[in-house]
Design a protein around this motif. Sequence first.
Motif, PDB file in Angstrom:
ATOM      1  N   GLU A  36       0.833  -1.203   0.000  1.00 14.44           N
ATOM      2  CA  GLU A  36       0.000   0.000   0.000  1.00 14.44           C
ATOM      3  C   GLU A  36       0.870   1.257   0.000  1.00 14.44           C
ATOM      4  O   GLU A  36       2.000   1.249   0.473  1.00 14.44           O
ATOM      5  CB  GLU A  36      -0.907   0.062   1.235  1.00 14.44           C
ATOM      6  CG  GLU A  36      -1.858  -1.088   1.400  1.00 14.44           C
ATOM      7  CD  GLU A  36      -1.418  -2.032   2.475  1.00 14.44           C
ATOM      8  OE1 GLU A  36      -2.276  -2.689   3.106  1.00 14.44           O
ATOM      9  OE2 GLU A  36      -0.204  -2.135   2.721  1.00 14.44           O
ATOM     10  N   GLY A  75       0.238   5.958  -0.249  1.00 18.09           N
ATOM     11  CA  GLY A  75      -0.702   7.058  -0.400  1.00 18.09           C
ATOM     12  C   GLY A  75      -1.251   7.618   0.890  1.00 18.09           C
ATOM     13  O   GLY A  75      -1.975   8.617   0.872  1.00 18.09           O
ATOM     14  N   ARG A 130      -5.737   9.510  -1.943  1.00 15.52           N
ATOM     15  CA  ARG A 130      -5.959   8.302  -2.729  1.00 15.52           C
ATOM     16  C   ARG A 130      -4.935   7.253  -2.316  1.00 15.52           C
ATOM     17  O   ARG A 130      -3.733   7.481  -2.434  1.00 15.52           O
ATOM     18  CB  ARG A 130      -5.854   8.564  -4.228  1.00 15.52           C
ATOM     19  CG  ARG A 130      -6.279   7.339  -5.052  1.00 15.52           C
ATOM     20  CD  ARG A 130      -6.271   7.573  -6.526  1.00 15.52           C
ATOM     21  NE  ARG A 130      -4.955   7.447  -7.119  1.00 15.52           N
ATOM     22  CZ  ARG A 130      -4.719   7.108  -8.383  1.00 15.52           C
ATOM     23  NH1 ARG A 130      -5.748   6.867  -9.183  1.00 15.52           N
ATOM     24  NH2 ARG A 130      -3.496   7.041  -8.854  1.00 15.52           N
ATOM     25  N   SER A 184      -3.233   3.509  -2.793  1.00 16.92           N
ATOM     26  CA  SER A 184      -2.949   2.528  -3.836  1.00 16.92           C
ATOM     27  C   SER A 184      -2.448   1.246  -3.188  1.00 16.92           C
ATOM     28  O   SER A 184      -1.816   1.275  -2.128  1.00 16.92           O
ATOM     29  CB  SER A 184      -1.888   3.056  -4.805  1.00 16.92           C
ATOM     30  OG  SER A 184      -2.302   4.241  -5.441  1.00 16.92           O
ATOM     31  N   ARG A 219     -10.138  -0.631  -9.403  1.00 13.55           N
ATOM     32  CA  ARG A 219      -8.962  -1.449  -9.667  1.00 13.55           C
ATOM     33  C   ARG A 219      -8.532  -1.268 -11.105  1.00 13.55           C
ATOM     34  O   ARG A 219      -9.376  -1.098 -11.990  1.00 13.55           O
ATOM     35  CB  ARG A 219      -9.209  -2.910  -9.317  1.00 13.55           C
ATOM     36  CG  ARG A 219     -10.357  -3.565 -10.045  1.00 13.55           C
ATOM     37  CD  ARG A 219     -10.775  -4.879  -9.391  1.00 13.55           C
ATOM     38  NE  ARG A 219      -9.692  -5.846  -9.264  1.00 13.55           N
ATOM     39  CZ  ARG A 219      -9.793  -7.017  -8.635  1.00 13.55           C
ATOM     40  NH1 ARG A 219     -10.935  -7.354  -8.080  1.00 13.55           N
ATOM     41  NH2 ARG A 219      -8.763  -7.849  -8.558  1.00 13.55           N
ATOM     42  N   ASP A 220      -7.233  -1.346 -11.320  1.00 17.02           N
ATOM     43  CA  ASP A 220      -6.636  -1.256 -12.646  1.00 17.02           C
ATOM     44  C   ASP A 220      -5.984  -2.606 -12.924  1.00 17.02           C
ATOM     45  O   ASP A 220      -4.947  -2.925 -12.339  1.00 17.02           O
ATOM     46  CB  ASP A 220      -5.611  -0.120 -12.686  1.00 17.02           C
ATOM     47  CG  ASP A 220      -5.028   0.097 -14.065  1.00 17.02           C
ATOM     48  OD1 ASP A 220      -4.869  -0.889 -14.824  1.00 17.02           O
ATOM     49  OD2 ASP A 220      -4.707   1.256 -14.397  1.00 17.02           O
ATOM     50  N   THR A 256      -3.355  -3.174  -9.685  1.00 19.49           N
ATOM     51  CA  THR A 256      -3.403  -2.224  -8.575  1.00 19.49           C
ATOM     52  C   THR A 256      -4.838  -1.942  -8.144  1.00 19.49           C
ATOM     53  O   THR A 256      -5.736  -1.824  -8.985  1.00 19.49           O
ATOM     54  CB  THR A 256      -2.712  -0.904  -8.971  1.00 19.49           C
ATOM     55  OG1 THR A 256      -1.342  -1.175  -9.308  1.00 19.49           O
ATOM     56  CG2 THR A 256      -2.746   0.095  -7.822  1.00 19.49           C
ATOM     57  N   TYR A 278      -7.257   0.688  -5.781  1.00 20.34           N
ATOM     58  CA  TYR A 278      -7.257   2.065  -5.304  1.00 20.34           C
ATOM     59  C   TYR A 278      -8.403   2.306  -4.325  1.00 20.34           C
ATOM     60  O   TYR A 278      -9.416   1.621  -4.354  1.00 20.34           O
ATOM     61  CB  TYR A 278      -7.414   3.045  -6.474  1.00 20.34           C
ATOM     62  CG  TYR A 278      -6.333   2.962  -7.507  1.00 20.34           C
ATOM     63  CD1 TYR A 278      -6.540   2.282  -8.703  1.00 20.34           C
ATOM     64  CD2 TYR A 278      -5.102   3.570  -7.298  1.00 20.34           C
ATOM     65  CE1 TYR A 278      -5.547   2.204  -9.665  1.00 20.34           C
ATOM     66  CE2 TYR A 278      -4.099   3.494  -8.256  1.00 20.34           C
ATOM     67  CZ  TYR A 278      -4.332   2.812  -9.430  1.00 20.34           C
ATOM     68  OH  TYR A 278      -3.341   2.737 -10.375  1.00 20.34           O
ATOM     69  N   GLN A 289     -10.138   5.964  -3.358  1.00 19.22           N
ATOM     70  CA  GLN A 289     -10.231   7.418  -3.375  1.00 19.22           C
ATOM     71  C   GLN A 289     -11.076   7.847  -2.185  1.00 19.22           C
ATOM     72  O   GLN A 289     -12.227   7.420  -2.064  1.00 19.22           O
ATOM     73  CB  GLN A 289     -10.863   7.903  -4.676  1.00 19.22           C
ATOM     74  CG  GLN A 289     -11.059   9.407  -4.746  1.00 19.22           C
ATOM     75  CD  GLN A 289      -9.746  10.164  -4.781  1.00 19.22           C
ATOM     76  OE1 GLN A 289      -8.819   9.780  -5.489  1.00 19.22           O
ATOM     77  NE2 GLN A 289      -9.662  11.252  -4.021  1.00 19.22           N
ATOM     78  N   CYS A 345      -5.019  -3.122   2.530  1.00 16.84           N
ATOM     79  CA  CYS A 345      -5.693  -3.754   1.404  1.00 16.84           C
ATOM     80  C   CYS A 345      -5.594  -5.265   1.575  1.00 16.84           C
ATOM     81  O   CYS A 345      -4.697  -5.773   2.259  1.00 16.84           O
ATOM     82  CB  CYS A 345      -5.108  -3.307   0.068  1.00 16.84           C
ATOM     83  SG  CYS A 345      -3.536  -4.006  -0.384  1.00 16.84           S
TER      84      CYS A 345
END
Length: 122
Positions: free
Chosen positions: A6, A8, A19, A21, A72-73, A78, A80, A82, A96
Motif C-alpha cells: 500500500e 498514499g 488516494r 494505492s 482497480r486497474d 493495482t 485504489y 479514493q 488492502c
Amino acid sequence: QVQLVESGGGLVQAGGSLRLSCVAIGRTFSMKAMGWFRQALGKEREFVAAVSGSGYSTFYSDSVKGRFTISRDYAKNTLYLQMNSLKSEDTAVYYCAAVPRINYDHPSYDYWGQGTQVTVSS
C-alpha cells in the motif's frame, strides 16, 4: 512471494482527500475480490470497501458510502481507494486485502498488505 504493497497515506485536514494505492506483486488477482479495511488505535479491524473480481460490483460500509470510491486497474495489478470529504473518525491504518475466505466484508482474506497510516486533523 506474493505481496500487497500500500501507499498514499498521510496527514490531511478534515474535508480533504487522499488516494490510497495497493499494488500486487508476485501474482495477479484479476478474478478475485479485493478490499480495504482499516484499524483505528484500540479498535478492531473494520471493513471499508470491496470490489468483485470482475470489477462490476462494489461494496461500502455505511460510514464511507458516498465519500470513498474503490476501483482497480487490471493492467497495473493495482487497487485504489479514493477518499474524499475526510473526517477525523477516518483516522486509522488502512489495509488492502485479496481473496476473501468468507464474505467480502469479513476480515478473513488470504492476503494482506502491511498497512498505510491515514491521519485526519480536525
